[in-house]
Enzyme design. Structure first.
Site, short mmCIF file in Angstrom:
data_model
loop_
_atom_site.label_atom_id
_atom_site.label_comp_id
_atom_site.label_asym_id
_atom_site.label_seq_id
_atom_site.Cartn_x
_atom_site.Cartn_y
_atom_site.Cartn_z
N LYS A 1 11.61 -10.02 -3.30
CA LYS A 1 10.80 -8.04 -3.85
C LYS A 1 11.74 -7.34 -3.42
O LYS A 1 11.83 -6.69 -3.60
CB LYS A 1 9.92 -8.45 -3.25
CG LYS A 1 8.95 -6.81 -3.69
CD LYS A 1 7.73 -6.99 -3.08
CE LYS A 1 6.36 -5.79 -3.05
NZ LYS A 1 5.66 -5.68 -2.73
N ASP B 1 1.11 -0.16 7.14
CA ASP B 1 1.03 -1.18 6.89
C ASP B 1 2.53 -2.33 7.39
O ASP B 1 3.70 -2.27 7.60
CB ASP B 1 1.68 -1.46 5.11
CG ASP B 1 1.60 -2.57 4.41
OD1 ASP B 1 1.76 -3.72 5.52
OD2 ASP B 1 2.49 -2.31 3.59
N ASP C 1 -0.80 -7.19 -6.01
CA ASP C 1 -0.70 -7.07 -4.94
C ASP C 1 0.56 -8.00 -4.89
O ASP C 1 0.44 -8.96 -4.92
CB ASP C 1 -0.98 -7.28 -3.70
CG ASP C 1 -0.21 -7.10 -2.60
OD1 ASP C 1 0.82 -6.66 -2.59
OD2 ASP C 1 -0.95 -7.00 -1.59
N GLU D 1 1.39 0.99 -3.20
CA GLU D 1 0.47 0.38 -2.04
C GLU D 1 0.05 1.37 -1.46
O GLU D 1 -1.23 1.09 -1.35
CB GLU D 1 1.24 0.02 -0.87
CG GLU D 1 2.31 -1.71 -2.70
CD GLU D 1 3.78 -2.43 -1.79
OE1 GLU D 1 4.01 -2.38 -0.64
OE2 GLU D 1 3.54 -3.49 -2.38
P1 ADP Z 1 3.66 -9.18 3.08
O1 ADP Z 1 3.20 -7.95 2.88
O2 ADP Z 1 5.23 -9.52 4.51
O3 ADP Z 1 3.98 -10.45 2.59
P2 ADP Z 1 0.99 -10.08 4.71
O4 ADP Z 1 0.67 -8.25 4.78
O5 ADP Z 1 0.68 -10.97 4.11
O6 ADP Z 1 3.09 -10.22 4.59
O7 ADP Z 1 1.47 -10.60 6.88
C1 ADP Z 1 2.15 -11.93 6.56
C2 ADP Z 1 2.30 -11.50 8.15
O8 ADP Z 1 1.05 -11.72 8.90
C3 ADP Z 1 2.68 -13.12 9.08
O9 ADP Z 1 4.12 -12.60 10.01
C4 ADP Z 1 1.66 -13.60 9.51
O10 ADP Z 1 1.70 -14.31 10.48
C5 ADP Z 1 0.58 -12.03 9.94
N1 ADP Z 1 -0.70 -12.51 10.59
C6 ADP Z 1 -1.86 -13.37 10.01
N2 ADP Z 1 -2.67 -13.44 9.76
C7 ADP Z 1 -2.24 -13.26 11.48
C8 ADP Z 1 -3.27 -13.12 12.66
N3 ADP Z 1 -4.35 -12.61 12.40
N4 ADP Z 1 -2.84 -12.51 13.98
C9 ADP Z 1 -1.58 -12.15 14.07
N5 ADP Z 1 -0.93 -12.26 12.87
C10 ADP Z 1 -1.05 -12.31 11.20
MG MG Z 2 2.29 -6.59 2.19
#
Ligand code: ADP
Ligand code: MG
Length: 625
Positions: free
Chosen positions: A94, A217, A25, A190
């Site tokens: 990205k 997502d 990913d 995805e």
């Molecule tokens: P991306 O797909 O954009 O790379 P992610 O799927 O990794 O992002 O998500 C990251 C986001 O999820 C961040 O804003 C982070 O603060 C939020 N996040 C992660 N864990 C939690 C949680 N327990 N509660 C709320 N938000 C969360």
């Molecule tokens: Mg993502």
């Protein structure tokens, strides 16, 4: 049998021989690598046991002035210096993949170099770095991590991309993988990966039922929602939508604004701002599992309750729900048609988001897998299937979004591969020459649903030369279209008597962005009747023109069979038919053809007699006994 399955030739594995394949990913903020071990997908950790790799690369030079060596750091260590060295720390690349400088309208701290219509490069301490190179550094880190963990070289990887990625963005991702020394088994959407992670691909293939799945997502910087349709083992993205600037980061900013309101402070330095954002993020994440959180800002303790937090984020959640409704409408489906909803992205850990999605779709969304990991886990399952580690070397199919075909006489399109055909696919069809003595043929490859060339998209053209001169219609040219599992289209043409061959490989096999594809489709439905009439007309014209050409040649060859008067009336009828052709009215052409036939039929009969007697002349009596 559950799925439409294809075993890759030569890829059925010997027992106990496990092929090392991974799913990656390649995320905007985080990247992950996963593999299937003992039949179960799992994320691979780095040497410190950490799973998420921040998609951040820091380019620096170390040493003294006479001996500077480039130092490239990927992941958490790079993220640590993002605030102190922003221009050399590349984050969220990205968003730049496969984009030209013109396309880049969002804010970023980088100095971009290059032409307006090219993919730009970032100027760093190590010189130019393209988005592809930066992504390659992230991918390489994941490859090395996987090879260490698995103890061997990888056969290949499935890399995920957003469903809305166009061909340029997909191609950039493929190139990054190549730079990183990774063999791309396939790029996977995805949302499709997320569906696979939940086993949503396992439905009865024999039945005609379709399954509608919504993938919600909500990540750090982006929000995407896709409506997938699974039917006969084939996933199709019916519609996709989202916001490229709506994510968990926005929630953090809302909390910072709340902090500032409580402390009565507005202006803070960039470093203070970063610290506030970090505190906000921690508070937000804590509130996913507890009722209150206390944060100390400027020595002042502030308590944020879930209730207040939910009031703050409600407008943001409502925006995502509005997108869901729109995308569902685009997919021409109702809430009651939806069979499953999947939550992806770290922000879907927020209970208020889970509740809102559940309320909208009237069903409990799937959220048992870690929302950060779902996409990578699905990619790993897909990779495992592709290299044949699965029970039966199954391969989950994707489909072509638009039909593919080639140009035939009269500016018409002959479709070889209809849209929504599962890939990989090979289709062949025979074509022939139009004119006597024709020795070359132009193969013009087209994509689209309309009947005529001008309404389709041209993907490429090539020539087949060296066809032996023959009567029109005698040559046999076999044209084959082949799309591999990665969506690459190759077209070849082969003259069957001599074996001469020519071919072309076309990269943009799915060619158009989703929006374009949709436009092509709606236009083809709108114009279906008109197109059919036009096709009939053009086909009739081609046929009539060919007959005319043959007749004119015959008049020259066998003119002695005709009286001057007969010849004249033939020429008059021919002229009338030619005029009729120019009117582009099918009725006129048909009438003039009938008229000409009254004159030409007798001539044809006389020619027939002549050729029969010619043929008989060479035979002796003994042949008849
Ligand atoms: P991306 O797909 O954009 O790379 P992610 O799927 O990794 O992002 O998500 C990251 C986001 O999820 C961040 O804003 C982070 O603060 C939020 N996040 C992660 N864990 C939690 C949680 N327990 N509660 C709320 N938000 C969360
Ligand atoms: Mg993502």
């Amino acid at each position: 049998m559950a799925l439409l399955q294809i075993a890759e030739p030569g890829q059925t594995t010997a027992p106990h021989q496990h092929r090392l394949a991974v799913g990656i990913d390649l995320g905007t903020t985080h990247s992950l690598v996963a593999t299937v071990r003992s039949g179960r997908p799992a994320i691979l950790a780095d040497e410190n046991g950490v799973l998420l790799l921040p998609s951040v690369v820091h380019y620096q030079l170390t040493g003294n002035d006479d001996n500077l060596t480039p130092q490239t750091v990927v992941g958490h260590k790079a993220l640590d210096v993002a605030v102190s060295d922003p221009t050399n720390t590349l984050i969220s690349v990205k968003r730049f993949m496969g984009r030209s400088k013109n396309d880049i309208k969002f804010d970023h701290p980088y100095e971009l170099i290059g032409q307006a219509d090219e993919m730009p490069a970032f100027m760093t301490a190590q010189g130019r770095k393209t988005p592809i190179e930066v992504s390659a550094d992230i991918l390489k880190t994941l490859r090395i991590r996987a090879e260490k963990a698995l103890g061997g070289e990888l056969i290949g990887a499935v890399i995920t991309v957003p469903a809305y990625f166009d061909e340029a963005q997909r191609q950039a991702t493929r190139e990054a993988a190549q730079h990183a020394g990774i063999n791309v088994l396939r790029l996977l959407n995805e949302p499709t990966a997320a569906a696979i992670a939940y086993g949503l691909d396992h439905i009865d293939h024999e039945s005609n039922e379709e399954r509608i799945q919504v993938i919600y997502d909500f990540g750090g910087g982006t929000f995407d929602v896709s409506v997938l349709r699974l039917s006969k083992g084939v996933f199709e993205v019916l519609a996709t939508g989202g916001h490229t600037a709506l994510g968990g980061d926005d929630i953090d900013r809302l909390i910072v604004a709340w902090f500032n309101e409580q402390t009565g402070q507005a202006n803070s330095s960039p470093a203070e701002q970063q610290a506030l954002l970090k505190a906000a993020r921690q508070a937000k994440e804590a509130l996913s599992t507890q009722e209150n959180v206390t944060v100390t800002i400027n020595e002042k303790p502030l308590t944020l309750s879930v209730t207040t937090f939910e009031e703050l984020v409600k407008p943001l959640i409502d925006r995502t729900l509005a997108v869901c409704k729109r995308v569902l409408r685009d997919a021409k489906r109702k809430v009651s048609d939806v069979d499953a909803v999947v939550l992806v992205g770290g922000s879907t850990r927020i209970p208020a988001i889970q509740r809102s999605v559940e309320e909208l779709f009237q069903r409990t969304p799937l959220s048992t897998l870690d929302p950060d990991q779902v996409v990578a886990l699905g990619a790993a399952i897909s990779a495992d299937q592709l290299v044949g580690n699965g029970k039966d070397g199954a391969l989950l199919l994707d489909v072509t979004p638009l039909s593919l075909g080639l140009e035939t006489m009269g500016g018409l399109v002959e479709r070889l591969i209809p849209r929504n055909s599962p890939i990989p696919i090979v289709r062949q069809q025979e074509f022939t020459t139009y004119k006597d003595g024709q020795t070359a043929m132009l193969i013009h490859v087209l994509q689209g649903e309309r009947e005529t060339v001008e309404h389709n998209r041209s993907l490429g053209r090539f020539e087949l030369r060296g066809i032996p001169p023959m009567m029109a219609g005698a040559a046999r040219i076999m044209v084959s279209f082949q799309i591999d599992a990665d969506g690459l289209l190759s077209v070849s043409a082969r003259e069957t008597t001599t074996g001469i061959q020519s071919d072309i490989v076309i990269k943009p096999s799915y060619g158009l962005s989703h929006i374009d594809a949709e436009r092509f489709l709606t236009e083809s439905f709108k114009n279906a009747q008109e197109d059919k009439d036009l096709r009939n007309l053009l086909e009739a014209k081609v046929e009539v023109e060919r007959e005319l050409m043959a007749l004119e040649q015959a008049i020259i060859q066998d003119q002695d069979l005709l009286t001057q008067e007969e010849r004249d009336s033939l020429h008059v009828s021919i002229a009338i038919l030619k005029d009729a052709l120019n009117t582009d009215q099918l009725a006129n052409i048909q009438a003039a053809t009938v008229q000409l036939k009254t004159h030409s039929d007798g001539f044809a009969a006389m020619r027939m007699n002549r050729s029969v007697s010619k043929a008989l002349k060479g035979t002796s009596l003994t042949d008849w006994r």
